[in-house]
Design a protein around this motif. Structure first.
Motif, PDB file in Angstrom:
ATOM      1  N   LEU A  62      43.552  29.503  26.209  1.00  0.00           N
ATOM      2  CA  LEU A  62      44.406  30.702  26.338  1.00  0.00           C
ATOM      3  C   LEU A  62      45.724  30.465  26.489  1.00  0.00           C
ATOM      4  CD1 LEU A  62      44.306  33.895  26.665  1.00  0.00           C
ATOM      5  CD2 LEU A  62      44.178  33.500  29.128  1.00  0.00           C
ATOM      6  N   ILE A  63      46.672  31.038  25.857  1.00  0.00           N
ATOM      7  CA  ILE A  63      48.342  31.131  26.183  1.00  0.00           C
ATOM      8  C   ILE A  63      48.299  32.508  27.093  1.00  0.00           C
ATOM      9  CG2 ILE A  63      50.401  31.052  25.350  1.00  0.00           C
ATOM     10  CD1 ILE A  63      49.534  29.404  23.228  1.00  0.00           C
ATOM     11  N   PRO A  64      48.775  32.548  28.175  1.00  0.00           N
ATOM     12  CA  PRO A  64      48.773  33.732  28.899  1.00  0.00           C
ATOM     13  C   PRO A  64      49.991  34.489  28.219  1.00  0.00           C
ATOM     14  CG  PRO A  64      48.538  31.878  30.321  1.00  0.00           C
ATOM     15  CD  PRO A  64      48.788  31.453  29.039  1.00  0.00           C
ATOM     16  N   GLY A  65      49.698  35.845  28.337  1.00  0.00           N
ATOM     17  CA  GLY A  65      50.620  36.733  27.718  1.00  0.00           C
ATOM     18  C   GLY A  65      50.842  37.885  28.672  1.00  0.00           C
ATOM     19  N   GLU A  66      51.804  38.691  28.738  1.00  0.00           N
ATOM     20  CA  GLU A  66      52.077  40.046  29.536  1.00  0.00           C
ATOM     21  C   GLU A  66      50.651  41.035  29.481  1.00  0.00           C
ATOM     22  OE1 GLU A  66      55.523  41.617  28.157  1.00  0.00           O
ATOM     23  OE2 GLU A  66      56.691  40.723  29.428  1.00  0.00           O
ATOM     24  N   GLU A  67      50.107  40.917  28.396  1.00  0.00           N
ATOM     25  CA  GLU A  67      49.060  41.624  28.033  1.00  0.00           C
ATOM     26  C   GLU A  67      47.818  41.319  28.760  1.00  0.00           C
ATOM     27  OE1 GLU A  67      48.312  38.745  24.753  1.00  0.00           O
ATOM     28  OE2 GLU A  67      50.224  39.628  25.733  1.00  0.00           O
ATOM     29  N   HIS A  68      47.806  40.213  29.429  1.00  0.00           N
ATOM     30  CA  HIS A  68      46.708  39.752  30.504  1.00  0.00           C
ATOM     31  C   HIS A  68      47.048  40.161  32.047  1.00  0.00           C
ATOM     32  CE1 HIS A  68      46.364  36.735  27.176  1.00  0.00           C
ATOM     33  NE2 HIS A  68      45.414  37.248  27.254  1.00  0.00           N
ATOM     34  N   TYR A  69      48.334  40.465  32.213  1.00  0.00           N
ATOM     35  CA  TYR A  69      48.677  41.035  33.669  1.00  0.00           C
ATOM     36  C   TYR A  69      47.945  42.094  34.416  1.00  0.00           C
ATOM     37  CZ  TYR A  69      52.969  37.813  33.437  1.00  0.00           C
ATOM     38  OH  TYR A  69      53.688  36.709  33.305  1.00  0.00           O
ATOM     39  N   ASN A  70      47.929  41.825  35.592  1.00  0.00           N
ATOM     40  CA  ASN A  70      47.722  42.908  36.637  1.00  0.00           C
ATOM     41  C   ASN A  70      48.851  43.814  37.147  1.00  0.00           C
ATOM     42  OD1 ASN A  70      48.730  41.267  38.307  1.00  0.00           O
ATOM     43  ND2 ASN A  70      46.932  40.341  39.046  1.00  0.00           N
ATOM     44  N   PRO A  71      48.697  44.468  38.163  1.00  0.00           N
ATOM     45  CA  PRO A  71      49.862  45.317  38.462  1.00  0.00           C
ATOM     46  C   PRO A  71      50.946  44.608  39.119  1.00  0.00           C
ATOM     47  CG  PRO A  71      47.963  46.637  38.841  1.00  0.00           C
ATOM     48  CD  PRO A  71      47.594  45.242  38.273  1.00  0.00           C
ATOM     49  N   ILE A  72      50.596  43.354  39.657  1.00  0.00           N
ATOM     50  CA  ILE A  72      51.504  42.642  40.388  1.00  0.00           C
ATOM     51  C   ILE A  72      52.181  41.475  39.693  1.00  0.00           C
ATOM     52  CG2 ILE A  72      50.503  43.017  42.731  1.00  0.00           C
ATOM     53  CD1 ILE A  72      49.174  40.221  42.704  1.00  0.00           C
ATOM     54  N   GLY A  73      51.995  41.360  38.393  1.00  0.00           N
ATOM     55  CA  GLY A  73      52.723  40.412  37.368  1.00  0.00           C
ATOM     56  C   GLY A  73      52.147  39.272  37.243  1.00  0.00           C
ATOM     57  N   SER A  74      50.768  39.195  37.465  1.00  0.00           N
ATOM     58  CA  SER A  74      50.224  37.733  37.001  1.00  0.00           C
ATOM     59  C   SER A  74      49.038  37.925  36.257  1.00  0.00           C
ATOM     60  CB  SER A  74      49.895  36.957  38.441  1.00  0.00           C
ATOM     61  OG  SER A  74      49.120  37.449  39.244  1.00  0.00           O
ATOM     62  N   VAL A  75      48.303  36.972  35.728  1.00  0.00           N
ATOM     63  CA  VAL A  75      47.061  37.311  34.798  1.00  0.00           C
ATOM     64  C   VAL A  75      46.056  37.755  35.694  1.00  0.00           C
ATOM     65  CG1 VAL A  75      45.317  35.885  33.628  1.00  0.00           C
ATOM     66  CG2 VAL A  75      47.917  35.429  33.237  1.00  0.00           C
ATOM     67  N   HIS A  76      45.422  38.534  35.384  1.00  0.00           N
ATOM     68  CA  HIS A  76      44.128  39.589  36.191  1.00  0.00           C
ATOM     69  C   HIS A  76      43.212  38.459  36.205  1.00  0.00           C
ATOM     70  CE1 HIS A  76      41.039  42.215  36.762  1.00  0.00           C
ATOM     71  NE2 HIS A  76      41.916  43.204  37.130  1.00  0.00           N
ATOM     72  N   GLY A  77      42.562  38.574  37.388  1.00  0.00           N
ATOM     73  CA  GLY A  77      41.223  37.646  37.626  1.00  0.00           C
ATOM     74  C   GLY A  77      40.178  37.717  36.866  1.00  0.00           C
ATOM     75  N   GLY A  78      39.991  38.956  35.827  1.00  0.00           N
ATOM     76  CA  GLY A  78      38.993  39.150  35.077  1.00  0.00           C
ATOM     77  C   GLY A  78      39.227  38.403  33.977  1.00  0.00           C
ATOM     78  N   VAL A  79      40.413  37.989  33.519  1.00  0.00           N
ATOM     79  CA  VAL A  79      40.806  37.256  32.430  1.00  0.00           C
ATOM     80  C   VAL A  79      40.289  35.618  32.876  1.00  0.00           C
ATOM     81  CG1 VAL A  79      42.480  36.010  31.162  1.00  0.00           C
ATOM     82  CG2 VAL A  79      42.820  38.511  31.599  1.00  0.00           C
TER      83      VAL A  79
END
Length: 165
Positions: A62-79
Motif C-alpha cells: 500500500l502507498i498510504p494516502g490522506e484517504e487512509h487518515y484518522n482524525p489525528i493525521g496518520s493512517v488509521h489502525g483499521g488500515v
C-alpha cells in the motif's frame, strides 16, 4: 473547506469467490496475481495490492494516502489491520489444498510506529507458523521501505471445506 475525492472501481466479487473450490490456495492466489481472477473489492476500496504469493507466504503493498487518515493525521489502525489480516489470511490460503477455505478467528495486533503519506510504500508480509486439519496460525509484519517494523499481528484461522471443491 477544500475537499478531495477519490474514485475506484471493482469487479463482481462472485467471480473470484466461485473460483475458490476449483484451485489449491496457492494456485488461486497466483491466478489473481496473473490477472486471471479479479482481486477482492476491499483492495480497490483501500488501494492495496497483492504483490507476492508462495507456499506459506503472502505479501500485500500500500502507498498510504490522506484517504487512509484518522482524525489525528496518520493512517488509521483499521488500515493496518486490514493489510495484516489480508497478509496472514492469504499466507494460510496458500497452504490449503483444493476444496478448502478459511476464515479468520482472531487478529492480535501491535502498532509500533505511525504511518503517514511521508512513509511511502508499506508492505505486509504474512507467513504461516502452523497449519493443522481444522486451524492454522499465521503472523504478519508491516514494514516500510527501510525495513522498519511498523506493526505486527498474529491470526488464528479456521479451515473448512468449500462447496464445489
Amino acid at each position: 473547506m477544500p475537499t478531495r475525492s477519490r474514485e475506484f472501481t471493482w469487479s463482481d466479487p462472485s467471480l473470484t469467490a466461485n473460483a475458490v473450490p476449483h484451485h489449491t490456495g496457492l494456485d488461486f492466489l497466483r491466478e489473481m496475481l496473473a490477472g486471471h481472477l479479479p482481486p477482492p473489492p476491499i483492495t480497490a476500496t483501500l488501494g492495496f495490492t497483492l504483490e507476492e504469493a508462495e507456499y506459506g507466504r503472502a505479501v500485500f503493498a500500500l502507498i498510504p494516502g490522506e484517504e487512509h487518515y484518522n482524525p489525528i493525521g496518520s493512517v488509521h489502525g483499521g488500515v493496518y489491520a486490514t493489510l495484516l489480516d489480508s497478509a496472514a489470511g492469504c499466507a494460510v490460503q496458500s497452504v490449503l489444498p483444493q476444496g478448502m477455505g478459511y476464515t479468520s478467528l482472531d487478529l492480535t495486533l501491535k502498532f509500533l510506529r505511525p504511518v503517514t503519506v511521508n512513509t511511502g510504500k508499506v508492505r505486509a508480509t504474512g507467513t504461516v507458523l502452523n497449519s493443522g486439519r481444522r486451524t492454522a496460525l499465521a503472523q504478519a509484519e508491516l514494514r516500510d521501505s527501510e525495513d522498519r517494523l511498523l506493526a505486527h499481528a498474529t491470526s488464528s484461522c479456521m479451515l473448512f471445506p468449500v462447496a464445489g471443491g
